[in-house]
Scaffold this motif. Structure first.
Motif, PDB file in Angstrom:
ATOM      1  N   TRP A  59       0.714  -1.299   0.011  1.00 38.27           N
ATOM      2  CA  TRP A  59      -0.393  -0.178   0.015  1.00 38.27           C
ATOM      3  C   TRP A  59       1.234   1.060   0.158  1.00 38.27           C
ATOM      4  O   TRP A  59       1.603   1.668   1.003  1.00 38.27           O
ATOM      5  N   ILE A  60       0.465   1.965  -0.654  1.00 35.32           N
ATOM      6  CA  ILE A  60       1.517   3.142  -0.878  1.00 35.32           C
ATOM      7  C   ILE A  60       0.729   4.506  -0.731  1.00 35.32           C
ATOM      8  O   ILE A  60      -0.222   5.588  -1.222  1.00 35.32           O
ATOM      9  N   ASP A  61       1.251   5.148   0.088  1.00 25.13           N
ATOM     10  CA  ASP A  61       0.687   6.844   0.587  1.00 25.13           C
ATOM     11  C   ASP A  61       0.417   7.846  -0.568  1.00 25.13           C
ATOM     12  O   ASP A  61       0.829   8.050  -1.336  1.00 25.13           O
ATOM     13  N   THR A  62      -0.769   8.730  -0.621  1.00 23.45           N
ATOM     14  CA  THR A  62      -0.741   9.378  -1.682  1.00 23.45           C
ATOM     15  C   THR A  62      -0.378  10.371  -1.075  1.00 23.45           C
ATOM     16  O   THR A  62      -0.037  10.500   0.104  1.00 23.45           O
ATOM     17  N   GLU A  63      -0.442  11.027  -2.579  1.00 27.73           N
ATOM     18  CA  GLU A  63       0.372  12.462  -2.304  1.00 27.73           C
ATOM     19  C   GLU A  63      -0.254  13.602  -3.043  1.00 27.73           C
ATOM     20  O   GLU A  63       0.174  14.255  -3.289  1.00 27.73           O
ATOM     21  N   ILE A  64      -1.791  13.251  -3.036  1.00 21.17           N
ATOM     22  CA  ILE A  64      -2.277  14.492  -2.803  1.00 21.17           C
ATOM     23  C   ILE A  64      -2.581  14.700  -1.667  1.00 21.17           C
ATOM     24  O   ILE A  64      -3.293  14.551  -1.147  1.00 21.17           O
ATOM     25  N   PRO A  65      -2.482  16.062  -1.664  1.00 16.83           N
ATOM     26  CA  PRO A  65      -2.860  17.269  -0.468  1.00 16.83           C
ATOM     27  C   PRO A  65      -4.439  17.549  -0.254  1.00 16.83           C
ATOM     28  O   PRO A  65      -5.644  16.772  -1.008  1.00 16.83           O
ATOM     29  N   VAL A  66      -5.196  17.563   0.686  1.00 16.51           N
ATOM     30  CA  VAL A  66      -6.207  18.530   0.784  1.00 16.51           C
ATOM     31  C   VAL A  66      -7.113  18.891   0.555  1.00 16.51           C
ATOM     32  O   VAL A  66      -8.408  18.358  -0.264  1.00 16.51           O
ATOM     33  N   LEU A 104      -4.365  -4.115 -12.509  1.00 13.86           N
ATOM     34  CA  LEU A 104      -6.002  -3.343 -11.231  1.00 13.86           C
ATOM     35  C   LEU A 104      -5.068  -2.882 -10.975  1.00 13.86           C
ATOM     36  O   LEU A 104      -4.038  -2.636 -10.083  1.00 13.86           O
ATOM     37  N   VAL A 105      -5.953  -1.295 -10.046  1.00 10.21           N
ATOM     38  CA  VAL A 105      -5.225  -0.395  -9.296  1.00 10.21           C
ATOM     39  C   VAL A 105      -6.957  -0.194  -8.558  1.00 10.21           C
ATOM     40  O   VAL A 105      -7.367   0.207  -8.142  1.00 10.21           O
ATOM     41  N   PHE A 106      -6.126  -0.539  -6.447  1.00 11.10           N
ATOM     42  CA  PHE A 106      -6.852  -0.289  -5.883  1.00 11.10           C
ATOM     43  C   PHE A 106      -6.658   1.185  -4.793  1.00 11.10           C
ATOM     44  O   PHE A 106      -5.372   1.522  -4.166  1.00 11.10           O
ATOM     45  N   GLY A 107      -7.805   1.877  -4.836  1.00  8.54           N
ATOM     46  CA  GLY A 107      -7.392   3.008  -3.524  1.00  8.54           C
ATOM     47  C   GLY A 107      -8.436   2.589  -2.112  1.00  8.54           C
ATOM     48  O   GLY A 107      -8.931   1.763  -2.275  1.00  8.54           O
ATOM     49  N   GLN A 108      -7.594   3.547  -0.758  1.00  7.18           N
ATOM     50  CA  GLN A 108      -7.954   3.062   0.423  1.00  7.18           C
ATOM     51  C   GLN A 108      -8.640   4.142   0.728  1.00  7.18           C
ATOM     52  O   GLN A 108      -7.830   5.005   0.971  1.00  7.18           O
ATOM     53  N   ARG A 109      -9.893   3.612   1.623  1.00  5.79           N
ATOM     54  CA  ARG A 109     -10.652   4.458   2.236  1.00  5.79           C
ATOM     55  C   ARG A 109     -10.135   3.839   4.222  1.00  5.79           C
ATOM     56  O   ARG A 109     -10.592   3.464   4.431  1.00  5.79           O
ATOM     57  N   ARG A 110      -9.312   5.256   5.068  1.00  3.82           N
ATOM     58  CA  ARG A 110      -8.345   4.310   6.191  1.00  3.82           C
ATOM     59  C   ARG A 110     -10.164   5.359   7.221  1.00  3.82           C
ATOM     60  O   ARG A 110      -9.354   6.876   6.821  1.00  3.82           O
ATOM     61  N   VAL A 111     -10.591   5.308   8.222  1.00  4.43           N
ATOM     62  CA  VAL A 111     -10.959   6.226   9.148  1.00  4.43           C
ATOM     63  C   VAL A 111     -10.948   4.991  10.605  1.00  4.43           C
ATOM     64  O   VAL A 111     -10.709   4.592  10.341  1.00  4.43           O
ATOM     65  N   ASN A 159      -6.903  13.722  -0.410  1.00  4.62           N
ATOM     66  CA  ASN A 159      -6.943  12.616   0.277  1.00  4.62           C
ATOM     67  C   ASN A 159      -7.634  11.447   0.602  1.00  4.62           C
ATOM     68  O   ASN A 159      -7.373  11.209   1.533  1.00  4.62           O
ATOM     69  N   TYR A 160      -9.387  11.682   0.129  1.00  5.74           N
ATOM     70  CA  TYR A 160     -10.769  11.614   0.594  1.00  5.74           C
ATOM     71  C   TYR A 160      -9.952   9.082   0.520  1.00  5.74           C
ATOM     72  O   TYR A 160      -9.949   8.692   0.997  1.00  5.74           O
ATOM     73  N   LEU A 161      -9.326   9.028  -0.437  1.00  8.19           N
ATOM     74  CA  LEU A 161      -8.222   7.641  -0.686  1.00  8.19           C
ATOM     75  C   LEU A 161      -6.841   8.096   0.054  1.00  8.19           C
ATOM     76  O   LEU A 161      -6.153   9.166  -0.450  1.00  8.19           O
ATOM     77  N   GLN A 162      -6.747   7.666   1.338  1.00 10.94           N
ATOM     78  CA  GLN A 162      -5.266   7.929   1.800  1.00 10.94           C
ATOM     79  C   GLN A 162      -4.015   6.461   0.873  1.00 10.94           C
ATOM     80  O   GLN A 162      -2.818   7.272   0.925  1.00 10.94           O
ATOM     81  N   ARG A 163      -4.411   5.700   0.600  1.00  6.10           N
ATOM     82  CA  ARG A 163      -3.886   4.832  -0.138  1.00  6.10           C
ATOM     83  C   ARG A 163      -3.845   3.650  -1.208  1.00  6.10           C
ATOM     84  O   ARG A 163      -4.855   3.583  -1.585  1.00  6.10           O
ATOM     85  N   TYR A 164      -2.867   3.637  -1.873  1.00  2.00           N
ATOM     86  CA  TYR A 164      -2.737   3.089  -3.203  1.00  2.00           C
ATOM     87  C   TYR A 164      -2.110   1.444  -3.607  1.00  2.00           C
ATOM     88  O   TYR A 164      -0.727   1.574  -2.978  1.00  2.00           O
ATOM     89  N   ARG A 165      -2.584   0.848  -4.325  1.00  2.00           N
ATOM     90  CA  ARG A 165      -2.065  -0.973  -4.309  1.00  2.00           C
ATOM     91  C   ARG A 165      -2.539  -0.689  -5.390  1.00  2.00           C
ATOM     92  O   ARG A 165      -3.425  -1.269  -6.085  1.00  2.00           O
ATOM     93  N   TYR A 166      -1.467  -1.812  -6.768  1.00  2.00           N
ATOM     94  CA  TYR A 166      -1.693  -2.230  -7.541  1.00  2.00           C
ATOM     95  C   TYR A 166      -1.259  -3.641  -7.953  1.00  2.00           C
ATOM     96  O   TYR A 166      -0.821  -4.546  -7.397  1.00  2.00           O
ATOM     97  N   VAL A 167      -1.876  -4.329  -8.839  1.00  2.00           N
ATOM     98  CA  VAL A 167      -2.209  -5.828  -8.352  1.00  2.00           C
ATOM     99  C   VAL A 167      -2.129  -6.218 -10.638  1.00  2.00           C
ATOM    100  O   VAL A 167      -2.468  -5.720 -11.583  1.00  2.00           O
ATOM    101  N   ILE A 168      -0.890  -6.982 -10.813  1.00  2.00           N
ATOM    102  CA  ILE A 168      -0.568  -7.256 -12.146  1.00  2.00           C
ATOM    103  C   ILE A 168      -0.555  -9.027 -12.514  1.00  2.00           C
ATOM    104  O   ILE A 168      -0.158  -9.882 -11.333  1.00  2.00           O
ATOM    105  N   ILE A 169      -1.786  -8.381 -13.142  1.00  2.00           N
ATOM    106  CA  ILE A 169      -2.108  -9.882 -12.933  1.00  2.00           C
ATOM    107  C   ILE A 169      -1.576 -11.132 -15.119  1.00  2.00           C
ATOM    108  O   ILE A 169      -2.288 -10.535 -16.566  1.00  2.00           O
ATOM    109  N   PRO A 170      -0.491 -11.892 -15.125  1.00  2.00           N
ATOM    110  CA  PRO A 170      -0.021 -11.345 -15.940  1.00  2.00           C
ATOM    111  C   PRO A 170      -0.547 -13.172 -17.109  1.00  2.00           C
ATOM    112  O   PRO A 170      -1.708 -13.394 -16.417  1.00  2.00           O
ATOM    113  N   GLY A 171       0.265 -13.201 -17.679  1.00  2.00           N
ATOM    114  CA  GLY A 171      -0.569 -14.506 -18.558  1.00  2.00           C
ATOM    115  C   GLY A 171      -1.268 -14.711 -19.646  1.00  2.00           C
ATOM    116  O   GLY A 171      -1.956 -15.229 -20.098  1.00  2.00           O
TER     117      GLY A 171
END
Length: 209
Positions: free
Chosen positions: A68-75, A102-109, A167-179
């Motif tokens: 999970w990678i923290d966003t760099e977009i400020p409020v 695929l790319v996913f965003g995460q909201r944490r509260v 920063n409504y979505l605070q973190r992101y991750r990507y998934v690579i499905i090859p083949g």
């Protein structure tokens, strides 16, 4: 005289019986040589083809995913759109040609009662009425200015006003499905469409931690 004749007959019968039994108790003869091999029989008719088996579960060995990678977009952003780039050196030209990314965003509260952090995950693109549209674009190494592939996160407001909750979505991750696992299309109706799956479904399908 009759008695003598009867004794002679009885003696002959006994001698004949002994001769017969003596012949039947002789040793077995030697096994004779094997005969020549007979001609091959005609080939039987081919059997009917069996029904195809069920498709196996998708493999997980080659699936890759980022932390999970923290966003760099400020409020607050003084424009109606903004982007930030995530370097993704694992994404190759072959992945860009054949893989599903695929790319996913995460909201944490924080939970108001316990203080525990609660996470909700969304597959991009996703739209929030009050926050705008979050999208992801995959740039090849030649298209980015970083020398490696890039996952570009882009946020656009819905009404064209300036971004006030970037920063409504605070973190992101990507998934690579090859083949060569293609997204469902008119020419590949039986292929799984991963873009319609939830984050939970993807992580369970590919054993993502």
């Amino acid at each position: 005289m009759k008695v003598i004749k009867d004794l002679v007959k009885l003696s002959l019968v006994l001698l004949l019986s002994v001769s017969i039994f003596s012949c039947s108790d002789g040793e077995d003869g030697a096994i004779g040589p094997a005969g020549s091999e007979g001609p091959a029989g005609t080939q039987g008719d081919q059997g009917t083809q069996g029904n195809p088996g069920d498709s196996g579960d998708p493999g997980t060995a080659n699936v890759m995913y980022s932390d999970w990678i923290d966003t760099e977009i400020p409020v607050l952003v003084a424009s109606p759109n903004t982007v930030f780039d995530i370097e993704a050196p694992e994404i190759t030209t072959e992945h860009l040609d054949r893989a599903v990314i695929l790319v996913f965003g995460q909201r944490r509260v924080a939970d108001g009662a316990t203080g525990a952090i609660l996470s909700t995950n969304f597959q991009l693109p996703v739209t929030f009425i009050s926050n705008g549209i979050y999208r992801a674009q995959i740039l090849s190494p030649s298209a980015s200015d970083k020398g490696v592939a890039v996952v570009r996160i882009r946020l656009d407001t819905n009404d064209g006003t300036n971004i006030d909750t970037g920063n409504y979505l605070q973190r992101y991750r990507y998934v690579i499905i090859p083949g060569g696992q293609l997204i469902k299309s008119a020419s590949a109706k039986s292929t799984v469409d991963y873009t319609t799956m939830s984050y939970k479904e993807i992580t369970e399908l590919f054993n993502i931690q």
